[in-house]
Write a protein that holds these residues in place. Structure first.
Motif, short mmCIF file in Angstrom:
data_model
loop_
_atom_site.label_atom_id
_atom_site.label_comp_id
_atom_site.label_asym_id
_atom_site.label_seq_id
_atom_site.Cartn_x
_atom_site.Cartn_y
_atom_site.Cartn_z
N ALA A 118 0.84 -1.21 0.00
CA ALA A 118 0.00 0.00 0.00
C ALA A 118 0.87 1.25 0.00
O ALA A 118 0.57 2.23 -0.70
CB ALA A 118 -0.93 -0.01 1.21
N PHE A 119 1.93 1.25 0.77
CA PHE A 119 2.84 2.40 0.84
C PHE A 119 3.53 2.63 -0.51
O PHE A 119 3.65 3.77 -0.98
CB PHE A 119 3.87 2.17 1.94
CG PHE A 119 4.95 3.20 2.01
CD1 PHE A 119 4.69 4.50 2.41
CD2 PHE A 119 6.26 2.87 1.69
CE1 PHE A 119 5.68 5.47 2.47
CE2 PHE A 119 7.28 3.82 1.75
CZ PHE A 119 6.99 5.12 2.14
N THR A 122 1.94 4.57 -3.51
CA THR A 122 2.08 6.02 -3.51
C THR A 122 3.51 6.44 -3.81
O THR A 122 3.75 7.52 -4.37
CB THR A 122 1.66 6.59 -2.15
OG1 THR A 122 0.35 6.11 -1.82
CG2 THR A 122 1.63 8.10 -2.16
N PHE A 294 2.57 7.52 6.70
CA PHE A 294 1.58 6.58 6.16
C PHE A 294 0.90 5.81 7.29
O PHE A 294 -0.33 5.70 7.34
CB PHE A 294 2.26 5.62 5.18
CG PHE A 294 1.44 4.41 4.83
CD1 PHE A 294 0.36 4.53 3.95
CD2 PHE A 294 1.74 3.17 5.38
CE1 PHE A 294 -0.40 3.41 3.63
CE2 PHE A 294 0.98 2.05 5.06
CZ PHE A 294 -0.09 2.17 4.19
N GLU A 297 -1.17 8.50 9.50
CA GLU A 297 -2.25 9.26 8.89
C GLU A 297 -3.24 8.41 8.10
O GLU A 297 -4.35 8.85 7.81
CB GLU A 297 -1.67 10.34 7.97
CG GLU A 297 -0.80 11.35 8.71
CD GLU A 297 0.01 12.23 7.78
OE1 GLU A 297 -0.25 12.18 6.55
OE2 GLU A 297 0.90 12.96 8.27
N GLU A 298 -2.83 7.18 7.75
CA GLU A 298 -3.71 6.31 6.97
C GLU A 298 -4.25 5.18 7.85
O GLU A 298 -4.25 4.02 7.45
CB GLU A 298 -2.94 5.74 5.77
CG GLU A 298 -2.40 6.77 4.80
CD GLU A 298 -3.50 7.36 3.93
OE1 GLU A 298 -4.59 6.75 3.85
OE2 GLU A 298 -3.28 8.43 3.34
N ARG A 299 -4.72 5.55 9.04
CA ARG A 299 -5.18 4.52 9.98
C ARG A 299 -6.31 3.67 9.40
O ARG A 299 -6.34 2.45 9.58
CB ARG A 299 -5.65 5.17 11.29
CG ARG A 299 -4.57 5.94 12.05
CD ARG A 299 -3.53 5.00 12.63
NE ARG A 299 -2.53 5.73 13.38
CZ ARG A 299 -2.60 5.96 14.69
NH1 ARG A 299 -3.62 5.52 15.39
NH2 ARG A 299 -1.64 6.63 15.30
N ARG A 301 -6.95 2.99 6.31
CA ARG A 301 -6.41 2.09 5.28
C ARG A 301 -5.65 0.93 5.92
O ARG A 301 -5.76 -0.22 5.48
CB ARG A 301 -5.50 2.89 4.35
CG ARG A 301 -5.15 2.18 3.06
CD ARG A 301 -4.38 3.14 2.17
NE ARG A 301 -3.99 2.52 0.93
CZ ARG A 301 -3.15 3.09 0.06
NH1 ARG A 301 -2.65 4.29 0.33
NH2 ARG A 301 -2.82 2.47 -1.05
N VAL A 302 -4.88 1.23 6.95
CA VAL A 302 -4.14 0.18 7.65
C VAL A 302 -5.10 -0.81 8.28
O VAL A 302 -4.90 -2.03 8.22
CB VAL A 302 -3.20 0.80 8.71
CG1 VAL A 302 -2.61 -0.29 9.60
CG2 VAL A 302 -2.08 1.59 8.03
#
Length: 312
Positions: A118-119, A122, A294, A297-299, A301-302
């Motif tokens: 996922a990281f 981007t 990531f 801030e992308e809780r 998504r995680v």
């Protein structure tokens, strides 16, 4: 500063680092696409500039001298700063580039590739070096500053570390579907006392969390089998050795396909948190900063990625 040191070149330090890594002139030559005599010449020039021998043979083995150990630390710092510079320049051009050095404890190794995928969607120009190790080894790697970021649970309180929790880490009890406790509802935690329980080795974060929890609940396991990895625990349960206390991420595929079941113990799951950790005061590269951002801030998504490891 001695003027001789200013005559060092990055190429010499690259060759030196290769010799340190392999403890062999011939293997360093292969890595650097040089002849062995060219490697020897580069090391001799470095020794003249440093003013001390860098390597010595004891029997047939090559060892670093004290001067070489000092130079190795300085060289590593130089190359890390160059990597950071490259990343910063890439960021200014609107594209993040560089290597993320990541170490994780073995119980999160199943989820980590999904986080990285996922990281990297981007930041496709980022490369990753991933090390999977036991908790004690990961703590030592933190001490030795070998990685940018470490993912682990139960962060040591006696060390100067910066960390933040980014995901719940549920620990559950699993067994084969034909186990006597499978299918029974609302079992007390003490039900484990009558059965063989498979646990990780001493020093494992999962083992530490389970031991502390069982002690708090005054549950005394009578029969325990210690196995040295999450994979070994899973295979032990599949083989019918007993019940395992293990993170849900480690057994998700087996819960989904029905090979294992999660026991309905009303005091489980035991929920701890996965944390992103680095040494306090560490200079983080732009790539490491981006990965931490990531996770922070992308809780949502995680959590979505981790949902793949929840039972159906």
């Amino acid at each position: 500063m001695r003027k001789a040191l200013l005559r060092m070149t990055l190429r010499q330090l690259q060759v030196f680092r290769a010799v340190c890594s392999h403890l062999s002139y011939s293997r360093a030559a292969e890595e650097m696409a040089l002849t062995q005599s060219a490697v020897s010449q580069q090391i001799r020039q470095l020794e003249e500039q440093v003013g001390s021998p860098l390597f010595e043979y004891v029997g047939k083995r090559l060892y670093l001298t004290e001067a070489a150990n000092s130079l190795a630390g300085a060289a590593e710092d130089i190359f890390q700063r160059l990597d950071s510079l490259d990343m910063s320049l890439s960021s200014l051009q609107g594209q993040l580039r560089g290597e993320l050095r990541l170490a994780v404890v073995s119980s999160i190794q199943y989820l980590t590739p999904h986080l990285l995928a996922a990281f990297l969607k981007t930041h496709p120009e980022v490369t990753v070096r991933l090390e999977v190790a036991r908790r004690a080894q990961v703590i030592q790697r933190l001490h030795d500053n070998q990685d940018d970021v470490v993912l682990m649970a139960l962060v040591p309180e006696d060390r100067a570390l910066e960390f933040f929790p980014f995901l719940n880490n549920p620990i559950i009890a699993v067994a084969r579907p034909d186990h006597p406790l499978a299918g029974l509802a609302g079992l007390p935690l003490s039900a484990l006392e009558r059965h063989m329980v498979l646990q990780r080795e001493q020093g494992s974060g999962t083992r530490k969390a389970c031991d502390e929890f069982l002690q708090l609940k005054r549950v005394h396991l009578q029969r325990v089998m210690q196995l040295g990895s999450s994979d070994a625990l899973v295979q032990g349960v599949l083989a019918g050795l007993g019940i395992a206390l293990v993170t849900r991420h480690a057994v998700a595929p087996y819960l989904h396909n029905g090979e294992l079941v999660s026991l309905d113990l009303h005091e489980l799951p035991l929920v701890r948190s996965w944390c992103a950790v680095h040494a306090r005061g560490k200079h983080l590269s732009p790539v490491a900063e981006a990965f931490l951002a990531f996770l922070r801030e992308e809780r949502a998504r995680v959590r979505e990625l981790a949902g793949r490891f929840a039972p159906s």
